[in-house]
Design a protein around this motif. Structure first.
Motif, PDB file in Angstrom:
ATOM      1  N   LYS A 260     -48.207   0.698  47.352  1.00 43.57           N
ATOM      2  CA  LYS A 260     -49.542   1.275  47.207  1.00 43.57           C
ATOM      3  C   LYS A 260     -50.390   0.970  48.448  1.00 43.57           C
ATOM      4  O   LYS A 260     -50.004   0.131  49.277  1.00 43.57           O
ATOM      5  CB  LYS A 260     -50.203   0.811  45.919  1.00 43.57           C
ATOM      6  CG  LYS A 260     -50.400  -0.688  45.759  1.00 43.57           C
ATOM      7  CD  LYS A 260     -51.057  -0.949  44.405  1.00 43.57           C
ATOM      8  CE  LYS A 260     -51.799  -2.269  44.358  1.00 43.57           C
ATOM      9  NZ  LYS A 260     -50.975  -3.455  44.629  1.00 43.57           N
TER      10      LYS A 260
ATOM     11  N   THR B 210     -40.351   2.809  46.370  1.00 43.28           N
ATOM     12  CA  THR B 210     -40.086   1.451  45.882  1.00 43.28           C
ATOM     13  C   THR B 210     -39.384   0.611  46.951  1.00 43.28           C
ATOM     14  O   THR B 210     -38.848   1.143  47.924  1.00 43.28           O
ATOM     15  CB  THR B 210     -39.197   1.483  44.626  1.00 43.28           C
ATOM     16  OG1 THR B 210     -37.907   1.994  45.001  1.00 43.28           O
ATOM     17  CG2 THR B 210     -39.803   2.357  43.535  1.00 43.28           C
ATOM     18  N   GLU B 211     -39.395  -0.688  46.683  1.00 44.42           N
ATOM     19  CA  GLU B 211     -38.661  -1.591  47.588  1.00 44.42           C
ATOM     20  C   GLU B 211     -37.191  -1.177  47.643  1.00 44.42           C
ATOM     21  O   GLU B 211     -36.558  -1.213  48.704  1.00 44.42           O
ATOM     22  CB  GLU B 211     -38.795  -3.038  47.084  1.00 44.42           C
ATOM     23  CG  GLU B 211     -40.206  -3.601  47.240  1.00 44.42           C
ATOM     24  CD  GLU B 211     -40.409  -4.930  46.516  1.00 44.42           C
ATOM     25  OE1 GLU B 211     -41.442  -5.578  46.764  1.00 44.42           O
ATOM     26  OE2 GLU B 211     -39.544  -5.322  45.695  1.00 44.42           O
TER      27      GLU B 211
ATOM     28  N   GLY C 148     -45.888   5.065  46.555  1.00 47.79           N
ATOM     29  CA  GLY C 148     -44.992   5.347  45.438  1.00 47.79           C
ATOM     30  C   GLY C 148     -43.537   5.035  45.722  1.00 47.79           C
ATOM     31  O   GLY C 148     -42.725   4.916  44.794  1.00 47.79           O
TER      32      GLY C 148
ATOM     33  N   ASP D 227     -36.037   1.843  47.327  1.00 49.57           N
ATOM     34  CA  ASP D 227     -35.926   3.043  48.175  1.00 49.57           C
ATOM     35  C   ASP D 227     -35.766   2.626  49.643  1.00 49.57           C
ATOM     36  O   ASP D 227     -34.937   3.178  50.366  1.00 49.57           O
ATOM     37  CB  ASP D 227     -37.178   3.930  48.044  1.00 49.57           C
ATOM     38  CG  ASP D 227     -37.272   4.611  46.689  1.00 49.57           C
ATOM     39  OD1 ASP D 227     -36.217   4.782  46.030  1.00 49.57           O
ATOM     40  OD2 ASP D 227     -38.398   4.967  46.277  1.00 49.57           O
TER      41      ASP D 227
ATOM     42  N   SER E 140     -37.039  -4.575  44.575  1.00 48.68           N
ATOM     43  CA  SER E 140     -37.203  -4.256  43.158  1.00 48.68           C
ATOM     44  C   SER E 140     -37.707  -2.820  43.049  1.00 48.68           C
ATOM     45  O   SER E 140     -37.764  -2.087  44.037  1.00 48.68           O
ATOM     46  CB  SER E 140     -38.234  -5.203  42.542  1.00 48.68           C
ATOM     47  OG  SER E 140     -39.532  -4.863  43.018  1.00 48.68           O
ATOM     48  N   GLU E 141     -38.115  -2.446  41.835  1.00 44.28           N
ATOM     49  CA  GLU E 141     -38.658  -1.105  41.612  1.00 44.28           C
ATOM     50  C   GLU E 141     -40.173  -1.076  41.861  1.00 44.28           C
ATOM     51  O   GLU E 141     -40.839  -0.099  41.536  1.00 44.28           O
ATOM     52  CB  GLU E 141     -38.332  -0.627  40.191  1.00 44.28           C
ATOM     53  CG  GLU E 141     -36.844  -0.357  39.972  1.00 44.28           C
ATOM     54  CD  GLU E 141     -36.259   0.691  40.931  1.00 44.28           C
ATOM     55  OE1 GLU E 141     -36.997   1.616  41.325  1.00 44.28           O
ATOM     56  OE2 GLU E 141     -35.076   0.554  41.301  1.00 44.28           O
ATOM     57  N   TYR E 142     -40.711  -2.156  42.418  1.00 47.98           N
ATOM     58  CA  TYR E 142     -42.139  -2.178  42.746  1.00 47.98           C
ATOM     59  C   TYR E 142     -42.443  -1.013  43.694  1.00 47.98           C
ATOM     60  O   TYR E 142     -41.744  -0.818  44.692  1.00 47.98           O
ATOM     61  CB  TYR E 142     -42.528  -3.512  43.391  1.00 47.98           C
ATOM     62  CG  TYR E 142     -43.977  -3.564  43.838  1.00 47.98           C
ATOM     63  CD1 TYR E 142     -44.972  -4.055  42.990  1.00 47.98           C
ATOM     64  CD2 TYR E 142     -44.351  -3.124  45.114  1.00 47.98           C
ATOM     65  CE1 TYR E 142     -46.304  -4.090  43.405  1.00 47.98           C
ATOM     66  CE2 TYR E 142     -45.666  -3.156  45.527  1.00 47.98           C
ATOM     67  CZ  TYR E 142     -46.649  -3.639  44.666  1.00 47.98           C
ATOM     68  OH  TYR E 142     -47.954  -3.660  45.083  1.00 47.98           O
ATOM     69  N   ALA E 143     -43.499  -0.262  43.381  1.00 45.47           N
ATOM     70  CA  ALA E 143     -43.848   0.917  44.182  1.00 45.47           C
ATOM     71  C   ALA E 143     -44.984   0.600  45.156  1.00 45.47           C
ATOM     72  O   ALA E 143     -45.958  -0.068  44.804  1.00 45.47           O
ATOM     73  CB  ALA E 143     -44.239   2.073  43.270  1.00 45.47           C
TER      74      ALA E 143
END
Lengths: 393, 263
Positions: A244, A201-202, A199, A204, A239-242
């Motif tokens: 997984k 993100t990149e 969860g 973060d 990005s906002e990619y989370a």
């Protein structure tokens, strides 16, 4: 600055003097960090370095950068300024040493523009009939023309390569900065991995990475952090990619410390890696090991390239291809030498290089290990704090 | 805990697995910086604990690690610890010296050194002898409960090796009680005619009897002083070997008291 190497190359190329124009070369040959030149395109700042016995060096700076050129880290004494910039002062207040230097420089004659300023410095040294190497990267073409017009009896030759050559062998002070820079990046990767969880993100991880870089005294520059299949994008921007389960986490990162760059790479994975990931990651690690084991003075860059690529192929990525497996690093992120198939030049003691074996496969992901090290008299001294191991988080 | 000692030992453990490894492989395996591993390897190389492999790029365990590792035998290896004592018995005291362990219903010779004296009694390393007829067999049996002794020795009569061999359990147990009291055993021509032997147990750090030592001489050379002297030598050797194996003085007490009684 590696003055000995710069002068040796100038002599070989028949240069009586050399002019730095690109930000890295200006800083390299004077200690002057011309901010506007570093963060914008167009502003002109020059450093004239005459050959041995041909006079003292001189810095040409915009009056707008007066405080930076008055900084104690600037070792060139002859500082000239061009253009108007208004700085008032409170009367009857004692000034500190830095302000006194600014006041002193403001009191000097100002030139109308950068080229006039440079021409006057050249003429003061009797170099107006000399062969002058000019770093062609930072000077605008119209200024080059203007310089040639103002010095009809001088011979101007392109000389960015002369600086690149000199910069390739680092001084002990430069090695110390580059070591610190690489280690800040290494610590920042560990800090970013510490926040990696399902969860996250990149962005973060990027915040943790750059935050640590700043806390450690560095300045963020390069921050390619990509998860999953996005990690295959060479220049992946967070990005906002989370994150997984099963996602690769690829870092190709590095800031600056004391203006010196870092560029390192590591990989992680959330949860248990697949067999393919383990095999591919191991292959690029062993390929990197092979390159680093070979590197020492007298070994050709192209031979290291071949051996490294061949090793990755043999160890688990049979179709592995690359255009290079590394490069020098310094004030510029890509100093000489390139570890490429066309480069027959030999490694030399004092070079600081980044060695890397990246692999990008769209639909799968990107993996990259990159270490920074200095070449010693009989091998290398790595700057890295971490191993290239795939971090399972 | 010392981090650098721990890391250096982890490097040795890794190389100890037998494969030659490069600095960077070791670094990845231990998840340490290559520079740290390189410095450790340099130190270990300087001190001979690690050496470069034939290719020059990879490293393997060095000769010093072998020497140090081998010295472990001096603590743990019964044979290596016993040998100097047996040699002294054979060479200085001119006694045929034996080291035995209890294996099944026999005592097995781990070592058999012939005396430098005029008469040598030959036995072979690895061969076995009877427990009921030999001094070093009797002392090993004396460590066991009576029922176990009876079970090991089996049905009577026991094998007669000489006219003096004790062949009944009653007769034998009477002697065992004496052995338990004195801490040593003798075999007066009970195993080989004309040969007198004395034996005592060797104990390890836990106090358990792990082996026995015996000394044998031709019977005709002995008078009563000679018997006492032989027993004294054998008991002393057994005690010194026990001590090197880590036996506490308390564990040797019984043997030591009996040695005093015998002298």
């Amino acid at each position: 600055m590696n003055q000995e190497r710069l002068f040796a190359r100038m002599k070989k190329d028949g240069l009586d003097a050399i002019v730095a124009t690109m930000p890295e070369n200006v800083t390299y040959s004077s200690g002057f960090w011309a901010m506007s030149q570093w963060i914008r395109r167009g502003p002109q700042a020059y450093v004239l370095t005459p050959g041995p016995g041909r006079g003292e060096p001189a810095v040409m700076a915009s009056t707008g950068l007066i405080d930076l050129v008055a900084d104690p880290s600037v070792w060139v004494k002859d500082v000239r300024r061009y253009g108007r910039f208004i700085v008032d002062r409170t009367p009857d207040v004692a000034l500190g040493a830095h302000d006194l230097r600014i006041e002193q420089l403001l009191a000097q004659q100002e030139d109308s523009d950068a080229v006039s300023c440079l021409v006057r410095a050249i003429k003061d040294r009797g170099l107006d009939k000399a062969t002058i190497g000019v770093d062609e990267i930072g000077i605008l073409p119209q200024y080059w023309d203007k310089l040639a017009e103002a010095l009809p009896n001088a011979k101007l030759v392109r000389a960015a390569d002369v600086f690149r050559f000199a910069r390739a062998i680092k001084t002990p002070e430069e090695v110390a900065c580059l070591r610190k820079s690489a280690q800040i990046a290494d610590k920042s990767i560990q800090a970013a991995l510490a926040v990696a969880r399902e969860g996250a993100t990149e962005m973060d991880l990027a915040r943790a990475f750059h935050g640590t870089t700043i806390n450690e005294g560095g300045m963020p520059v390069l921050g390619c952090i990509g998860f999953g299949a996005r990690s295959a994008m060479t220049n992946v921007q967070p990005s906002e990619y989370a994150l997984k389960q099963g996602d690769i986490i690829r870092f190709d990162v590095g800031g600056r410390y004391g203006h010196y760059r870092a560029d390192i790479a590591r990989n992680g994975v959330l949860g248990e890696p697949t067999k393919k990931l383990v095999q591919y990651h191991r292959a690029i690690c062993v390929g990197l090991d092979r390159a680093i084991e070979m590197i020492k003075p007298g070994v050709r860059a192209c031979d290291v390239f071949e051996a490294s690529v061949e090793t990755v192929r043999r160890e688990g990525i049979p179709h592995y291809r690359r255009s290079h497996v590394g490069h020098g690093i310094g004030l510029d992120g890509y100093d000489a030498p390139d570890i490429a198939p066309s480069n027959t030049a030999m490694f030399e003691e004092g070079m600081v290089i980044c060695v890397e074996t990246p692999y990008y496969e769209m639909g799968f992901g990107g993996l990259q290990v990159e270490d920074t090290l200095v070449i010693t008299k009989d091998g290398v001294d790595s700057f890295m704090l971490s191993s290239t191991k795939l971090r399972v988080v | 805990m010392s981090q650098s000692a721990d890391r250096a030992l982890a490097v040795l453990d890794l190389l100890g697995a037998g494969q030659e490894l490069g600095v960077r492989e070791i670094a990845r395996e231990l998840d340490l910086a290559a520079s740290i591993v390189q410095r450790m390897i340099n130190t270990l190389c300087d001190r001979g604990y690690v050496e470069r492999g034939p290719g020059g790029q990879k490293y393997r365990v060095g000769y010093r690690a072998f020497q140090v590792g081998r010295s472990y035998l001096a603590h743990g290896d019964l044979h290596a610890v016993s040998l100097p004592e047996l040699r002294t018995m054979a060479e200085r005291d001119q006694i045929n010296a034996y080291l035995g362990v209890l294996r099944g219903a026999s005592v097995v010779y781990l070592e058999a050194l012939q005396s430098k004296g005029p008469i040598a009694i030959t036995s072979t390393q690895g061969s076995s002898a009877s427990l009921h007829s030999t001094a070093f067999g009797k002392v090993l049996l004396a460590e066991l409960p009576d029922t176990e002794i009876a079970a090991i020795l089996g049905s009577e009569p026991f094998q007669r090796l000489t006219p003096k061999t004790k062949t009944t359990l009653d007769e034998f147990m009477e002697e065992i009680r004496e052995v338990r009291r004195t801490g040593y055993a003798v075999s007066d021509e009970e195993n080989i005619e004309g040969v007198f032997a004395a034996g005592a147990v060797i104990r390890d750090a836990s106090g358990q009897a792990v082996a026995s030592v015996s000394g044998a001489v031709p019977r005709h050379q002995l008078h009563s002083d000679g018997i006492d002297n032989l027993c004294h030598i054998v008991v002393g050797a057994a005690q010194r070997i026990s001590r090197r194996l880590g036996a506490a003085p308390a564990a040797m007490l019984r043997t030591s008291r009996s040695a005093l009684q015998s002298s």
